[in-house]
Motif scaffolding. Structure first.
Motif, PDB file in Angstrom:
ATOM      1  N   TRP A 119       8.057   1.561  -5.750  1.00 25.03           N
ATOM      2  CA  TRP A 119       8.532   2.456  -4.694  1.00 25.03           C
ATOM      3  C   TRP A 119       7.425   3.393  -4.250  1.00 25.03           C
ATOM      4  O   TRP A 119       6.609   3.841  -5.060  1.00 25.03           O
ATOM      5  CB  TRP A 119       9.699   3.297  -5.214  1.00 25.03           C
ATOM      6  N   GLY A 120       7.452   3.708  -2.960  1.00 33.60           N
ATOM      7  CA  GLY A 120       6.606   4.767  -2.447  1.00 33.60           C
ATOM      8  C   GLY A 120       7.320   6.098  -2.547  1.00 33.60           C
ATOM      9  O   GLY A 120       8.503   6.172  -2.898  1.00 33.60           O
ATOM     10  N   GLN A 121       6.591   7.165  -2.208  1.00 31.96           N
ATOM     11  CA  GLN A 121       7.142   8.517  -2.317  1.00 31.96           C
ATOM     12  C   GLN A 121       8.103   8.835  -1.182  1.00 31.96           C
ATOM     13  O   GLN A 121       8.947   9.735  -1.317  1.00 31.96           O
ATOM     14  CB  GLN A 121       6.006   9.538  -2.329  1.00 31.96           C
TER      15      GLN A 121
ATOM     16  N   CYS B 186       3.822   1.300   5.879  1.00 30.01           N
ATOM     17  CA  CYS B 186       3.698   1.316   4.417  1.00 30.01           C
ATOM     18  C   CYS B 186       2.415   0.578   4.059  1.00 30.01           C
ATOM     19  O   CYS B 186       2.286  -0.621   4.359  1.00 30.01           O
ATOM     20  CB  CYS B 186       4.899   0.646   3.766  1.00 30.01           C
ATOM     21  N   ALA B 187       1.484   1.285   3.444  1.00 31.23           N
ATOM     22  CA  ALA B 187       0.229   0.695   3.003  1.00 31.23           C
ATOM     23  C   ALA B 187       0.348   0.354   1.527  1.00 31.23           C
ATOM     24  O   ALA B 187       0.664   1.219   0.710  1.00 31.23           O
ATOM     25  CB  ALA B 187      -0.922   1.662   3.225  1.00 31.23           C
TER      26      ALA B 187
ATOM     27  N   GLY C 182      10.572  -4.106   1.436  1.00 27.29           N
ATOM     28  CA  GLY C 182      11.763  -3.531   2.031  1.00 27.29           C
ATOM     29  C   GLY C 182      11.611  -2.070   2.359  1.00 27.29           C
ATOM     30  O   GLY C 182      10.676  -1.401   1.894  1.00 27.29           O
ATOM     31  N   TRP C 183      12.511  -1.622   3.192  1.00 29.85           N
ATOM     32  CA  TRP C 183      12.663  -0.201   3.486  1.00 29.85           C
ATOM     33  C   TRP C 183      14.058   0.230   3.061  1.00 29.85           C
ATOM     34  O   TRP C 183      15.039  -0.464   3.354  1.00 29.85           O
ATOM     35  CB  TRP C 183      12.474   0.073   4.977  1.00 29.85           C
ATOM     36  N   TYR C 184      14.108   1.356   2.364  1.00 31.82           N
ATOM     37  CA  TYR C 184      15.356   1.964   1.945  1.00 31.82           C
ATOM     38  C   TYR C 184      15.341   3.405   2.428  1.00 31.82           C
ATOM     39  O   TYR C 184      14.281   3.965   2.725  1.00 31.82           O
ATOM     40  CB  TYR C 184      15.482   1.920   0.417  1.00 31.82           C
ATOM     41  N   ARG C 185      16.520   4.012   2.481  1.00 36.77           N
ATOM     42  CA  ARG C 185      16.579   5.413   2.875  1.00 36.77           C
ATOM     43  C   ARG C 185      17.593   6.165   2.030  1.00 36.77           C
ATOM     44  O   ARG C 185      18.542   5.582   1.512  1.00 36.77           O
ATOM     45  CB  ARG C 185      16.908   5.545   4.364  1.00 36.77           C
TER      46      ARG C 185
ATOM     47  N   ALA D  67      16.978  10.778   7.137  1.00 37.11           N
ATOM     48  CA  ALA D  67      16.857  10.474   5.710  1.00 37.11           C
ATOM     49  C   ALA D  67      15.385  10.441   5.328  1.00 37.11           C
ATOM     50  O   ALA D  67      14.500  10.476   6.195  1.00 37.11           O
ATOM     51  CB  ALA D  67      17.493   9.130   5.393  1.00 37.11           C
ATOM     52  N   VAL D  68      15.148  10.354   4.024  1.00 43.34           N
ATOM     53  CA  VAL D  68      13.816  10.016   3.530  1.00 43.34           C
ATOM     54  C   VAL D  68      13.758   8.498   3.420  1.00 43.34           C
ATOM     55  O   VAL D  68      14.628   7.886   2.787  1.00 43.34           O
ATOM     56  CB  VAL D  68      13.535  10.668   2.165  1.00 43.34           C
ATOM     57  N   TYR D  69      12.751   7.914   4.036  1.00 41.06           N
ATOM     58  CA  TYR D  69      12.605   6.461   4.056  1.00 41.06           C
ATOM     59  C   TYR D  69      11.538   6.046   3.044  1.00 41.06           C
ATOM     60  O   TYR D  69      10.417   6.571   3.069  1.00 41.06           O
ATOM     61  CB  TYR D  69      12.228   5.987   5.457  1.00 41.06           C
ATOM     62  N   HIS D  70      11.916   5.105   2.187  1.00 36.67           N
ATOM     63  CA  HIS D  70      11.041   4.654   1.121  1.00 36.67           C
ATOM     64  C   HIS D  70      10.682   3.188   1.307  1.00 36.67           C
ATOM     65  O   HIS D  70      11.546   2.358   1.634  1.00 36.67           O
ATOM     66  CB  HIS D  70      11.718   4.792  -0.242  1.00 36.67           C
TER      67      HIS D  70
END
Length: 114
Positions: A104-106, A21-22, A34-37, A90-93
């Motif tokens: 949040w990122g995409q 994550c940049a 953090g990372w969420y999914r 999953a998609v990881y955000h």
């Protein structure tokens, strides 16, 4: 504030991926990251967080398999994922808690399948 994730892809069960994550527009060293999914048909869930002081927290489902880390000088946050399972699909955000805001990122898609 901009968060851009990368590193997702298709991997076989038992494999590994490293998400990145940049971050820009924030003082990363002052942020909890953090990372969420989010899997299809499910709510977004916490995967892991890391505070500005380096304290980490993990969802029970990923403890011992995933590792979150940060490089404040490079404004990068990472998620090393080992022993991946199909249920990790999953998609990881990427998420940044900075000041009074949450950003949040995409997201990046992770698919674990044989």
């Amino acid at each position: 504030v901009e968060l851009v994730e990368s590193g997702g892809g298709l991997v076989q069960p038992g494999g590994s991926l490293r998400l990145s994550c940049a971050a820009s527009g924030i003082i990363l060293s002052a942020s909890t990251m953090g990372w969420y999914r989010q899997a299809p048909g499910k709510q977004r869930e916490l995967v892991a967080t890391i505070t500005s002081g380096g304290s980490t927290n993990y969802a029970d489902s990923v403890k011992g398999r995933f590792t979150i880390s940060r490089d404040d000088a490079k404004k990068m946050v990472y998620l090393q994922m080992n022993s991946l399972k199909p249920e990790d699909t999953a998609v990881y955000h990427c998420n940044a808690a900075y000041g009074l805001g949450a950003y949040w990122g995409q997201g990046t898609q992770v698919t674990v399948s044989s």
